[in-house]
Design an enzyme around this catalytic site. Structure first.
Site, mmCIF file in Angstrom:
data_model
loop_
_atom_site.group_PDB
_atom_site.id
_atom_site.type_symbol
_atom_site.label_atom_id
_atom_site.label_comp_id
_atom_site.label_asym_id
_atom_site.label_seq_id
_atom_site.Cartn_x
_atom_site.Cartn_y
_atom_site.Cartn_z
ATOM 1 N N TYR A 70 0.833 -1.197 0.000
ATOM 2 C CA TYR A 70 0.000 0.000 0.000
ATOM 3 C C TYR A 70 0.870 1.250 0.000
ATOM 4 O O TYR A 70 1.615 1.511 0.953
ATOM 5 C CB TYR A 70 -0.945 0.021 1.196
ATOM 6 C CG TYR A 70 -2.065 -0.999 1.137
ATOM 7 C CD1 TYR A 70 -2.394 -1.654 -0.060
ATOM 8 C CD2 TYR A 70 -2.811 -1.317 2.263
ATOM 9 C CE1 TYR A 70 -3.420 -2.578 -0.121
ATOM 10 C CE2 TYR A 70 -3.847 -2.251 2.204
ATOM 11 C CZ TYR A 70 -4.136 -2.879 1.012
ATOM 12 O OH TYR A 70 -5.156 -3.803 0.959
ATOM 13 N N HIS A 124 -1.643 -12.228 0.270
ATOM 14 C CA HIS A 124 -2.486 -11.220 -0.366
ATOM 15 C C HIS A 124 -3.284 -11.723 -1.573
ATOM 16 O O HIS A 124 -4.462 -11.421 -1.700
ATOM 17 C CB HIS A 124 -1.618 -10.030 -0.779
ATOM 18 C CG HIS A 124 -2.358 -8.743 -0.845
ATOM 19 N ND1 HIS A 124 -1.745 -7.523 -0.744
ATOM 20 C CD2 HIS A 124 -3.676 -8.458 -1.007
ATOM 21 C CE1 HIS A 124 -2.643 -6.557 -0.837
ATOM 22 N NE2 HIS A 124 -3.816 -7.098 -0.998
#
Length: 299
Positions: free
Chosen positions: A51, A114
């Site tokens: 991120y 993820h």
């Protein structure tokens, strides 16, 4: 804030705050929205190493500096690299170590893989998990964007329960609901794209963390003109409860057993508005009514 049990030791807020976009903000702006989340009773925070190239984790770490670590449940994710996925032992371990440096939090309450790595070697993942758990760096493990068979394959190798699966779910993205409701019917709603992941998760005590709850076909609800007619319906429904239509959209998915919405707004006022979803509990009849009003089929 109502709570949801994650694994055996996490008494999490039913709503999680998603930190993806705070990396695009100033440290002061990031701190303001994180502190607002804490004030509203949110204690579970979702991060990922990718991120904003790590800046989101860094700013979150700064924002909670001085906050008692026992008040927080911190989750991060790893496995996505530029152009490919990587579940090698080396990458998983180094990703967590780097995340913990940026977060400055000592340990992760949950680590999620993820997105599925088709080339993963189960033994390597098992070694990575053992390494991280034995050092006290990760307490629990989960996945993100996995289907049931991918989860079963991973479980063949590891000795830890998988406590969460982070999946896209929202009032305009209900495929995991539709396919079960219209099973064995000749219509598009019956198409099962995810291997019955909703009942699978409920059966295996895996919390579904709903990412993108405000996403719609043409962007983000309620600004997406392609769903303007449905937004008006939601607005009218929300008025009956004295909340915003965004809050109603959160209440809609929160009503499903074992679902924890992830809210990613960076606007503190909007976050306050959305958390008003906690003030209501939709009746079974009202939930189905809204589901149908959004264009879905009830056979």
């Amino acid at each position: 804030m109502k709570k949801i049990k994650i694994g055996n030791d996490i008494n999490a807020s039913r709503i999680s705050y998603g930190c993806m976009r705070i990396g695009n903000k100033t440290p002061q702006q990031a701190e303001a929205v994180v502190k607002t989340a804490l004030e509203l009773g949110i204690n579970f925070f979702d991060n990922a190493d990718i991120y904003c190239e790590g800046r989101s984790e860094e700013l979150f770490g700064r924002a909670v500096k001085g906050v008692d670590r026992d008040r927080l449940y911190i989750q991060s994710k790893c496995g996505i690299r530029k152009g490919f996925y990587d579940f090698s032992k080396e990458h998983i371990v180094s990703s967590v170590e780097n995340s913990l440096k940026r977060l400055d939090c000592g340990y992760l309450d949950v680590l999620c893989l993820h997105r599925p790595d088709v080339l993963f070697e189960g033994e390597e993942v098992a070694e990575a998990f053992d390494n991280l758990h034995s050092k006290g760096l990760v307490k629990n493990f989960g996945v993100s964007n996995f289907n049931p068979m991918q989860i079963e394959l991973l479980k063949k190798y590891i000795d830890y329960p998988l406590v969460v699966n982070q999946l896209q779910l929202g009032i305009f993205h209900t495929g995991m609901i539709d396919s079960g409701m219209c099973a064995n019917m000749k219509n598009d709603f019956a198409t099962d794209k995810d291997g019955s992941v909703l009942p699978y998760s409920q059966l295996n005590d895996m919390v579904i963390q709903a990412w993108g709850p405000m996403r719609s076909a043409g962007g983000f609800f309620p600004s997406d003109e392609s769903v303007a007619d449905k937004a008006e319906i939601l607005k009218n429904e929300a008025t009956e409860f004295g909340i915003s239509m965004e809050a109603l959209a959160i209440a809609f998915i929160s009503r499903i057993r074992g679902v924890q919405p992830i809210i990613g707004t960076t606007n503190p006022d909007r976050l306050r508005t959305m958390v008003e979803s906690e003030r209501i509990e939709l009746s079974r009849q009202k939930w189905y009514e809204i589901y149908k009003e959004m264009g879905n089929m009830i056979p």
